[in-house]
Design an enzyme around this catalytic site. Structure first.
Site, PDB file in Angstrom:
ATOM      1  N   ASP A 141     -65.656 -75.806  35.406  1.00  0.00           N
ATOM      2  CA  ASP A 141     -65.902 -76.788  36.296  1.00  0.00           C
ATOM      3  C   ASP A 141     -67.214 -77.679  35.423  1.00  0.00           C
ATOM      4  O   ASP A 141     -66.807 -78.801  34.479  1.00  0.00           O
ATOM      5  CB  ASP A 141     -65.281 -76.718  37.342  1.00  0.00           C
ATOM      6  CG  ASP A 141     -64.450 -77.271  37.931  1.00  0.00           C
ATOM      7  OD1 ASP A 141     -63.339 -76.727  36.790  1.00  0.00           O
ATOM      8  OD2 ASP A 141     -63.999 -77.444  39.407  1.00  0.00           O
ATOM      9  N   ASP A 164     -64.740 -69.711  37.027  1.00  0.00           N
ATOM     10  CA  ASP A 164     -63.793 -70.216  37.147  1.00  0.00           C
ATOM     11  C   ASP A 164     -64.361 -71.621  37.716  1.00  0.00           C
ATOM     12  O   ASP A 164     -64.715 -73.137  37.451  1.00  0.00           O
ATOM     13  CB  ASP A 164     -62.965 -70.099  38.987  1.00  0.00           C
ATOM     14  CG  ASP A 164     -62.843 -71.567  39.843  1.00  0.00           C
ATOM     15  OD1 ASP A 164     -61.696 -72.355  39.394  1.00  0.00           O
ATOM     16  OD2 ASP A 164     -63.213 -72.138  40.624  1.00  0.00           O
ATOM     17  N   LYS A 222     -73.168 -60.788  37.327  1.00  0.00           N
ATOM     18  CA  LYS A 222     -74.139 -61.043  38.635  1.00  0.00           C
ATOM     19  C   LYS A 222     -75.035 -58.807  38.922  1.00  0.00           C
ATOM     20  O   LYS A 222     -74.838 -58.417  39.924  1.00  0.00           O
ATOM     21  CB  LYS A 222     -74.220 -61.344  39.899  1.00  0.00           C
ATOM     22  CG  LYS A 222     -75.104 -61.635  40.870  1.00  0.00           C
ATOM     23  CD  LYS A 222     -76.393 -62.869  40.363  1.00  0.00           C
ATOM     24  CE  LYS A 222     -77.082 -62.871  41.722  1.00  0.00           C
ATOM     25  NZ  LYS A 222     -77.777 -63.590  41.215  1.00  0.00           N
ATOM     26  N   TYR A 233     -59.642 -62.463  43.446  1.00  0.00           N
ATOM     27  CA  TYR A 233     -58.177 -63.978  43.885  1.00  0.00           C
ATOM     28  C   TYR A 233     -57.100 -63.409  44.534  1.00  0.00           C
ATOM     29  O   TYR A 233     -56.419 -63.351  44.464  1.00  0.00           O
ATOM     30  CB  TYR A 233     -58.169 -64.530  42.627  1.00  0.00           C
ATOM     31  CG  TYR A 233     -59.547 -65.664  41.423  1.00  0.00           C
ATOM     32  CD1 TYR A 233     -59.711 -65.625  41.661  1.00  0.00           C
ATOM     33  CD2 TYR A 233     -57.927 -67.010  42.005  1.00  0.00           C
ATOM     34  CE1 TYR A 233     -61.111 -66.875  41.514  1.00  0.00           C
ATOM     35  CE2 TYR A 233     -59.065 -68.055  41.189  1.00  0.00           C
ATOM     36  CZ  TYR A 233     -60.179 -68.110  41.495  1.00  0.00           C
ATOM     37  OH  TYR A 233     -60.733 -69.004  41.264  1.00  0.00           O
ATOM     38  N   ASP A 291     -76.275 -66.899  37.491  1.00  0.00           N
ATOM     39  CA  ASP A 291     -76.997 -67.998  38.231  1.00  0.00           C
ATOM     40  C   ASP A 291     -78.190 -69.075  36.564  1.00  0.00           C
ATOM     41  O   ASP A 291     -77.428 -70.036  36.376  1.00  0.00           O
ATOM     42  CB  ASP A 291     -77.571 -68.156  38.996  1.00  0.00           C
ATOM     43  CG  ASP A 291     -78.190 -66.287  39.197  1.00  0.00           C
ATOM     44  OD1 ASP A 291     -78.436 -65.735  37.664  1.00  0.00           O
ATOM     45  OD2 ASP A 291     -79.212 -66.098  39.582  1.00  0.00           O
TER      46      ASP A 291
HETATM   47  C1  LIG Z   1     -56.532 -74.074  41.896  1.00  0.00           C
HETATM   48  C2  LIG Z   1     -57.068 -73.163  42.237  1.00  0.00           C
HETATM   49  C3  LIG Z   1     -57.071 -71.742  42.241  1.00  0.00           C
HETATM   50  C4  LIG Z   1     -57.355 -72.516  40.299  1.00  0.00           C
HETATM   51  C5  LIG Z   1     -58.648 -71.572  40.222  1.00  0.00           C
HETATM   52  O1  LIG Z   1     -59.031 -71.252  40.701  1.00  0.00           O
HETATM   53  O2  LIG Z   1     -58.412 -70.660  39.410  1.00  0.00           O
HETATM   54  C6  LIG Z   1     -58.444 -73.951  39.494  1.00  0.00           C
HETATM   55  O3  LIG Z   1     -59.811 -73.941  40.223  1.00  0.00           O
HETATM   56  C7  LIG Z   1     -58.354 -74.177  38.164  1.00  0.00           C
HETATM   57  O4  LIG Z   1     -59.672 -73.415  37.724  1.00  0.00           O
HETATM   58  O5  LIG Z   1     -57.012 -73.513  37.676  1.00  0.00           O
HETATM   59 MG   LIG Z   2     -60.961 -74.148  38.967  1.00  0.00          MG
END
Ligand SMILES: CC(C)[C@H](C(=O)O)[C@@H](O)C(=O)O
Ligand SMILES: [Mg+2]
Ligand SMILES: NC(=O)c1ccc[n+]([C@@H]2O[C@H](COP(=O)([O-])OP(=O)(O)OC[C@H]3O[C@@H](n4cnc5c(N)ncnc54)[C@H](O)[C@@H]3O)[C@@H](O)[C@H]2O)c1
Length: 362
Positions: A252, A248, A191, A140, A224
């Protein structure tokens, strides 16, 4: 006399303003008549401001935000198809700049399957883990470049930066957290079979810090395989510590297995207290549903519970969580589909107000 907390609110783009409005409503309900007053300053930052002025996050914006005790952010980033916003200019220039400048090295993302929530998992009851995602390093940092750009011989590099200092402080935070939780378990996810240099640093750091936490059981999984276990057997996780990018992606997925991304909350924490910490839903600005009152504000509302907790307002935090749990338990697919963002926020705020605090019950 009540204490005043200075809160910077950054509603942002897309569904950000819709969910932040509900989060602030619930925050006020949770602290109404209590020992704390929230003095909220709104910062209109994001894609619309950038398009109008060319500014994303100026030095004076940053200085003003830094004077606050905490930050509540909705979501930033416009429609990825918009040519003016290509390359994540808002996400990097606003969200990542805040995380880096305010040294949010812990990105805390708890995952819990609340009773009654529709989950694709066969045994959702046992899911209760926290991802401690490193927040200021990894791929990042914007260290990279491209050679022979636009030619068939282009070479694009994105360097993942991992420092001993940066890895150790987040790993230590994760161990501290694991030592306080009932399961006392920490899993490093990386990884190491491919990313040998950074993987080795992470593994050596975990091994070294583990010596100081003899009550914490330590485990390792490749990222993975971790995605398999998160779906097939998520109860094996307690605290996951991982780098910025893996964290990240995993969070999700964690949102998806625990009732949807509309429930996933997070805190960007500066544990040293040198800078204000920032709380936000894990989800983005969702341009596909923006402006339609279709967004679930629960993730933003649960982010205020993390914010209250961080500020030591434990009773108010518990009331928000309890109200959300009750709201989720009462949901059915039909009801959920029928309620607007505001209606969900109103319902949770009402529940918060009706929960008696130990002091008001006396
Ligand atoms: C928008 C993006 C930069 C951000 C990240 O990757 O951290 C988002 O996906 C999150 O999870 O907060
Ligand atoms: Mg995210
Ligand atoms: N922290 C942030 O500010 C943040 C986080 C992730 C993505 N983004 C940005 O947001 C924009 C859109 O990104 P994306 O589409 O990849 O991810 P997203 O999280 O915005 O949306 C993914 C999917 O989840 C749905 N969704 C998201 N939040 C929801 C909610 N509260 N209730 C119901 N459904 C919800 C969306 O409708 C969409 O179908 C991009 O510009 C991206 O960079 C910002």
């Amino acid at each position: 006399m009540s204490r005043t907390v200075k809160l910077a609110a950054i509603p942002g783009d897309g569904i950000g303003p819709e969910v932040v409005a509900e989060a602030l409503k619930v925050l006020r309900a949770a602290t109404d008549g209590g020992e704390v007053d929230f003095d909220v300053t709104e910062f209109s930052l994001g894609a619309a401001r950038f398009k109008a002025t060319g500014d994303i996050l100026t030095d004076s914006d940053l200085a003003a935000i830094s004077t606050h005790d905490a930050i509540l952010l909705g979501a930033v980033g416009g429609d990825p198809r918009d040519p003016e916003l290509r390359g994540g200019i808002i996400e990097r220039g606003l969200l990542l700049k805040l995380r880096f400048a305010l040294d949010h090295y812990v990105n805390l993302r708890p995952t819990k399957v609340y009773p009654g929530v529709p989950s694709p998992l066969s045994d959702p009851g046992a899911v209760d883990f926290v991802v401690v995602r490193e927040g200021t390093e990894g791929p990042y940092v914007g260290n990279g470049g491209s050679l022979r750009t636009g030619t068939p011989h282009e070479i694009a590099n994105e360097v993942s930066v991992n420092t001993a200092y940066g890895v150790e402080r987040v790993v230590r935070y994760a161990f501290e957290l694991a030592a306080k939780r009932p399961a006392h378990k920490l899993t490093l996810v990386h990884k190491t079979n491919v990313l040998v240099f950074s993987g080795s640093l992470w593994q050596r750091t975990v091994d070294a810090v583990a010596v100081d936490y003899p009550t914490v059981a330590v485990d390792y999984q490749h990222v993975d395989a971790a995605t398999i276990h998160l779906v097939a057997n998520p109860s094996r996780f307690d605290v996951i510590v991982t780098d910025n990018l893996f964290g990240d992606i995993l969070t999700d997925l964690a949102g998806a297995i625990s009732g949807g991304i509309g429930l996933a909350a997070s805190g960007n924490i500066n544990p040293d207290g040198a800078f204000p910490s920032m709380f936000e839903p894990v989800h983005g600005s969702a341009p596909d549903i923006a402006g339609q009152q279709k967004a679930d504000p629960t993730a933003a509302i649960l982010s205020t519970a993390l914010l209250l907790d961080h500020l030591g307002l434990l009773e108010a935090a518990a009331r928000v969580t309890e109200a959300v749990e009750a709201d989720i338990a009462a949901r059915t697919t039909t009801v959920d589909g029928a309620r607007s963002t505001t209606e969900i926020g109103d319902a949770i705020a009402r529940r918060v107000s009706s929960i008696l605090t130990p002091s008001s019950a006396r």
